[in-house]
Enzyme design. Structure first.
Site, PDB file in Angstrom:
ATOM      1  N   GLY A 196       0.808  -1.377   0.107  1.00 47.68           N
ATOM      2  CA  GLY A 196       0.131   0.067  -0.015  1.00 47.68           C
ATOM      3  C   GLY A 196       0.724   1.177   0.014  1.00 47.68           C
ATOM      4  CG  ASP A 197       5.128   3.214   1.657  1.00 52.73           C
ATOM      5  OD1 ASP A 197       4.836   4.393   1.790  1.00 52.73           O
ATOM      6  OD2 ASP A 197       6.164   3.075   1.504  1.00 52.73           O
ATOM      7  CB  ALA A 198       4.776   0.539  -3.128  1.00 52.99           C
TER       8      ALA A 198
END
Length: 136
Positions: free
Chosen positions: A17-19
């Protein structure tokens, strides 16, 4: 091998999700005119820091933006046992931001690209309009 995304570890979802979330922020910053690396990094923290993400997910909950499934994924990410710790924030804020990232990871794995864009753009709008508390 088939992966059951409903059962996937919240930390793994947050990792992805960060990416998934960050490219929306980077593109937005460039589109509004930031081009110098130091300015890009400084302004990105208003959207992607643990404090910003925690404030955004709290606003999502207050405004009833998330679906029931997304809320469940958020809780799974928030409650996941992490072996890393926050560098610039308290543990609770870090865990809440992990839940935020888990939602984006889940949406990516379930190929909900329109929903990813909808939520990312909603987040950008909240920050740009000053609707989340100070994140510095």
């Amino acid at each position: 091998m088939q992966v059951d995304y409903q059962q996937l570890n919240g930390i793994a979802l947050a990792y992805l999700g960060d990416a998934v979330y960050e490219p929306f922020i980077r593109q937005h910053l460039i589109e509004i005119g930031y081009t110098k690396p130091t300015k890009l990094h400084h302004h990105a923290t208003h959207y992607v820091s643990a404090k910003a993400q925690a404030a955004l997910i709290e606003r999502m909950q207050a405004d009833d933006v998330l679906t029931d499934t997304e809320t469940d994924v958020f809780k799974r990410g928030r409650n996941a046992k992490s072996h890393t710790s926050a560098k610039h924030t308290d543990v609770l804020t870090y865990r809440v931001s992990t839940g935020f990232e888990a939602v984006f990871g889940y949406l990516q794995l379930t190929k909900q690209t329109d929903r990813i864009a909808e939520l990312a753009n909603w987040c950008i709008q909240q920050v740009d309009e000053g609707r989340i508390s100070s994140v510095k």
